[in-house]
Design a protein around this motif. Structure first.
Motif, PDB file in Angstrom:
ATOM      1  N   TYR A 107      29.200 -19.280  16.482  1.00  0.00           N
ATOM      2  CA  TYR A 107      29.268 -19.225  17.942  1.00  0.00           C
ATOM      3  C   TYR A 107      28.468 -20.404  18.482  1.00  0.00           C
ATOM      4  O   TYR A 107      27.243 -20.456  18.311  1.00  0.00           O
ATOM      5  CB  TYR A 107      28.664 -17.932  18.487  1.00  0.00           C
ATOM      6  CG  TYR A 107      29.421 -16.673  18.149  1.00  0.00           C
ATOM      7  CD1 TYR A 107      30.168 -16.000  19.117  1.00  0.00           C
ATOM      8  CD2 TYR A 107      29.371 -16.131  16.863  1.00  0.00           C
ATOM      9  CE1 TYR A 107      30.852 -14.829  18.810  1.00  0.00           C
ATOM     10  CE2 TYR A 107      30.049 -14.965  16.546  1.00  0.00           C
ATOM     11  CZ  TYR A 107      30.786 -14.322  17.530  1.00  0.00           C
ATOM     12  OH  TYR A 107      31.460 -13.159  17.220  1.00  0.00           O
ATOM     13  N   LEU A 144      35.887  -8.433  16.543  1.00  0.00           N
ATOM     14  CA  LEU A 144      36.320  -9.006  17.819  1.00  0.00           C
ATOM     15  C   LEU A 144      36.988  -7.956  18.696  1.00  0.00           C
ATOM     16  O   LEU A 144      36.716  -7.874  19.903  1.00  0.00           O
ATOM     17  CB  LEU A 144      37.284 -10.167  17.585  1.00  0.00           C
ATOM     18  CG  LEU A 144      36.699 -11.484  17.059  1.00  0.00           C
ATOM     19  CD1 LEU A 144      37.786 -12.535  16.989  1.00  0.00           C
ATOM     20  CD2 LEU A 144      35.542 -11.969  17.927  1.00  0.00           C
ATOM     21  N   SER A 160      42.473 -17.069  19.199  1.00  0.00           N
ATOM     22  CA  SER A 160      41.256 -17.053  20.012  1.00  0.00           C
ATOM     23  C   SER A 160      41.263 -18.235  20.969  1.00  0.00           C
ATOM     24  O   SER A 160      41.903 -19.259  20.717  1.00  0.00           O
ATOM     25  CB  SER A 160      40.015 -17.094  19.116  1.00  0.00           C
ATOM     26  OG  SER A 160      40.112 -18.119  18.162  1.00  0.00           O
ATOM     27  N   GLY A 181      39.368  -9.358  21.234  1.00  0.00           N
ATOM     28  CA  GLY A 181      40.417  -9.569  20.261  1.00  0.00           C
ATOM     29  C   GLY A 181      41.790  -9.831  20.832  1.00  0.00           C
ATOM     30  O   GLY A 181      42.746 -10.037  20.082  1.00  0.00           O
TER      31      GLY A 181
END
Length: 250
Positions: free
Chosen positions: A237, A201, A169, A207
């Motif tokens: 987040y 995701l 990520s 993703g």
């Protein structure tokens, strides 16, 4: 071969176009849109001309539009299928496929408000992209965007580091590096497992591994998954709300 800006934009557009189950999995994205919507409504003038960047399926549009007085709202997104879904939900708004980092809107500017919820973190150069958007503001106009910052997916990244790997990520910037008026808030989403987190995701188009990420061996990936799950499989987040005000007068 190093990925060009155009290649990156095409990759992002394809990922989000393929995210047919976006609404069912975008739990935090809806919460962030509601948070941003309250701020947008608080500063909006009557009959505002509004540009939305990275509208997706219309979470922010739906949270703001009914609360404004006679808005002229333009939805834009880099992914045609996402824009189409958003427009289908909100009658009376206009739409255009556009890369928000490099806006091209002849005859449309200036705007009283430019808004974007969890889209600008995909910009290759966040600062330059926001400055380009700010040039489209009318005198007294405001740009309000939310973006992910350092600390996002902290437990997932820590599980990778413990095994000597870097997660695929993106690495988001620290708040101190943003350089504008910023408010921050943390959102959390608990998952059933590491696999459920990764599926979520992919379902929202997020993703795709960052450029240069190398696949992690299966054994190490299983250990990473177990460590993430031992901590509750919670995806954090860290979100910054950036506000840029154009003080210029006519």
């Amino acid at each position: 071969m190093r990925e060009t800006t155009a290649m990156a934009a095409a990759r992002i557009a394809h990922a989000f176009d393929a995210a047919a189950a976006y609404d069912a999995h975008a739990v935090v994205q809806r919460q962030v849109a509601d948070w941003l919507a309250d701020r947008v409504v608080a500063v909006a003038p009557p009959a505002p001309r509004v540009l939305e960047v990275g509208c997706g399926t219309g979470f922010l549009t739906g949270a703001v539009l009914p609360r404004l007085v006679r808005p002229d709202w333009l939805m834009t997104d880099i992914a045609p299928a996402m824009l189409e879904r958003g427009l289908a939900k909100h009658m009376g708004v206009r739409g255009r496929v556009m890369d928000g980092e490099h806006p091209h809107l002849p005859g449309e500017a200036p705007f009283d408000l430019i808004v974007s919820s969890l889209a600008v973190q995909w910009f290759a150069d966040l600062e330059s992209g926001l400055r380009r958007l700010a040039t489209l503001l009318a005198p007294g106009g405001r740009l309000l965007v939310t973006t992910l910052v350092e600390g996002t997916f902290a437990a997932w990244h820590e599980a990778h580091r413990a095994e000597g790997y870097v997660a695929g990520s993106p690495a988001y910037p620290p708040v101190a590096a943003l350089g504008w008026s910023v408010e921050t808030r943390r959102f959390e989403q608990r998952h059933e497992s590491a696999a459920d987190f990764m599926r979520a995701l992919r379902a929202i188009g997020a993703g795709t591994p960052r450029e240069g990420h190398r696949p992690i061996p299966p054994g190490a990936m299983r250990r990473i998954a177990r460590a993430f799950e031992a901590g509750g499989a919670v995806a954090t987040y860290e979100v910054a709300l950036i506000e840029i005000h154009n003080p210029r007068s006519c």
